[in-house]
Design a protein around this motif. Structure first.
Motif, PDB file in Angstrom:
ATOM      1  N   GLN A 237      27.460  42.382  42.485  1.00 43.01           N
ATOM      2  CA  GLN A 237      28.940  42.500  43.411  1.00 43.01           C
ATOM      3  C   GLN A 237      29.813  43.169  42.942  1.00 43.01           C
TER       4      GLN A 237
ATOM      5  N   GLY B 169      25.477  38.841  55.700  1.00 40.63           N
ATOM      6  CA  GLY B 169      26.468  39.488  56.781  1.00 40.63           C
ATOM      7  C   GLY B 169      25.239  40.060  57.707  1.00 40.63           C
ATOM      8  N   ALA B 170      24.118  39.839  57.407  1.00 38.81           N
ATOM      9  CA  ALA B 170      22.864  40.479  58.715  1.00 38.81           C
ATOM     10  C   ALA B 170      22.995  38.576  59.106  1.00 38.81           C
TER      11      ALA B 170
ATOM     12  N   ASP C 229      23.771  34.838  48.690  1.00 40.28           N
ATOM     13  CA  ASP C 229      23.023  36.136  49.163  1.00 40.28           C
ATOM     14  C   ASP C 229      23.785  37.002  50.103  1.00 40.28           C
TER      15      ASP C 229
ATOM     16  N   ARG D 181      24.146  39.867  51.299  1.00 41.32           N
ATOM     17  CA  ARG D 181      23.943  40.799  52.355  1.00 41.32           C
ATOM     18  C   ARG D 181      22.471  40.255  53.322  1.00 41.32           C
ATOM     19  N   ASN D 182      22.540  38.876  52.960  1.00 40.33           N
ATOM     20  CA  ASN D 182      21.626  37.715  54.193  1.00 40.33           C
ATOM     21  C   ASN D 182      22.951  37.424  54.659  1.00 40.33           C
TER      22      ASN D 182
ATOM     23  N   SER E 103      17.557  35.380  57.111  1.00 42.08           N
ATOM     24  CA  SER E 103      17.941  36.115  58.120  1.00 42.08           C
ATOM     25  C   SER E 103      17.273  36.796  59.113  1.00 42.08           C
TER      26      SER E 103
ATOM     27  N   THR F 252      27.540  45.104  55.498  1.00 40.90           N
ATOM     28  CA  THR F 252      26.594  44.685  55.836  1.00 40.90           C
ATOM     29  C   THR F 252      26.367  43.758  57.857  1.00 40.90           C
ATOM     30  N   SER F 253      27.578  42.986  57.790  1.00 41.04           N
ATOM     31  CA  SER F 253      27.650  42.471  59.358  1.00 41.04           C
ATOM     32  C   SER F 253      27.495  43.506  59.983  1.00 41.04           C
TER      33      SER F 253
ATOM     34  N   ARG G 115      26.175  38.982  61.717  1.00 40.50           N
ATOM     35  CA  ARG G 115      25.560  40.316  62.524  1.00 40.50           C
ATOM     36  C   ARG G 115      25.394  39.638  64.087  1.00 40.50           C
TER      37      ARG G 115
ATOM     38  N   ASP H 108      31.448  43.490  51.035  1.00 34.46           N
ATOM     39  CA  ASP H 108      29.614  44.649  50.728  1.00 34.46           C
ATOM     40  C   ASP H 108      29.568  43.352  52.083  1.00 34.46           C
ATOM     41  N   ALA H 109      29.475  42.405  51.914  1.00 32.46           N
ATOM     42  CA  ALA H 109      29.355  41.731  53.102  1.00 32.46           C
ATOM     43  C   ALA H 109      29.975  41.734  54.305  1.00 32.46           C
TER      44      ALA H 109
END
Length: 258
Positions: free
Chosen positions: A9, A122-123, A117, A119-120, A240, A153-154, A126, A149-150
């Motif tokens: 991060q 955020g995905a 995570d 990124r997970n 995700s 990613t979302s 979304r 970052d989150a």
């Protein structure tokens, strides 16, 4: 043994920090939402007890960290306490449920347990927004920070989706049950198949981490545990991806029911 790489991060911008206990207490008393509080071990100051009470009341995580962590933010004068300003506005679960029910809709809630995570997260957010999820429910501890970052990613979904942060997921399940919401748990060893479930009713879906799954005590609070059938022999799906498959099944059922 499974190994999961933790994402690196980025260091928060100085403009996103509230530096020092006095400034932090003032900001919290004014209602400023925080992502989390960093404090050095054994910190003592006249205002710390008041900060902790405010943090408890708002389900704001407190991270005990070495002073090197705070110095690494490239700031001075922190006196062992730094607050990270929340990038999103957290909402009250009951308020969200009441609003959805008043609109005549069946609530659809996604619960994340132990997913770190970003990124997970955020995905998942979304997909959740695209599939009509009304609220994303997260615990105040044991989940990745919803930082820049989150949000990136979302694709900005975290800023549009209602996110509820709670001190106890088990107590949140009690709130869901009191509002007539059936709780489903995604568990790869379950006997029930996802395609035999009815997601058109008021529903909440618990997703656990890929390595540990759903916390056993939380799993017991679910009304139904289910699995996603797989033809290939593999330990688990990416969380995700699994969330996407489940939510699209829920959305398909709700569209057909409407």
């Amino acid at each position: 043994m499974k190994h999961f790489r933790q994402p690196v991060q980025s260091r928060p911008k100085k403009s996103s920090l509230i530096i020092g206990p006095d400034a932090l207490e003032k900001a919290m008393a004014e209602g400023r939402q925080l992502e989390r509080i960093y404090v050095v071990p054994n910190h003592k100051s006249p205002v710390w007890d008041r900060i902790k009470k405010l943090a408890d009341a708002t389900a704001t995580p407190i991270n005990r960290v070495p002073v090197e962590k705070l110095n690494g933010f490239n700031i001075t004068g922190h006196d062992g306490v730094v607050g990270l300003i929340a990038k999103i506005q957290y909402q009250d679960l009951q308020d969200v449920l009441s609003l959805v029910i008043d609109r005549g809709e069946a609530p659809l809630v996604l619960i994340l347990d132990g997913i770190t995570d970003i990124r997970n997260i955020g995905a998942i957010a979304r997909t959740a927004y695209c599939c009509g999820v009304h609220a994303l429910l997260i615990p105040d501890k044991g989940v990745g920070a919803l930082n820049d970052d989150a949000i990136a990613t979302s694709a900005g979904a975290l800023e549009k989706l209602a996110v509820c942060r709670v001190p106890s997921l088990m107590k949140a399940v009690d709130t869901l049950h009191l509002n007539g919401v059936k709780v489903f748990a995604s568990e790869m060893t379950a006997e029930e198949n996802i395609f035999g479930l009815d997601f058109s009713e008021p529903a909440a879906i618990i997703m656990g981490s890929e390595d540990k799954g759903i916390y056993p005590a939380l799993l017991k609070t679910a009304d139904v545990s289910f699995k996603i059938p797989m033809t290939g022999k593999f330990e688990s799906l990416n969380v995700s991806v699994a969330a996407g498959m489940i939510l699209y099944e829920a959305m398909k059922q709700r569209i057909n029911a409407g």
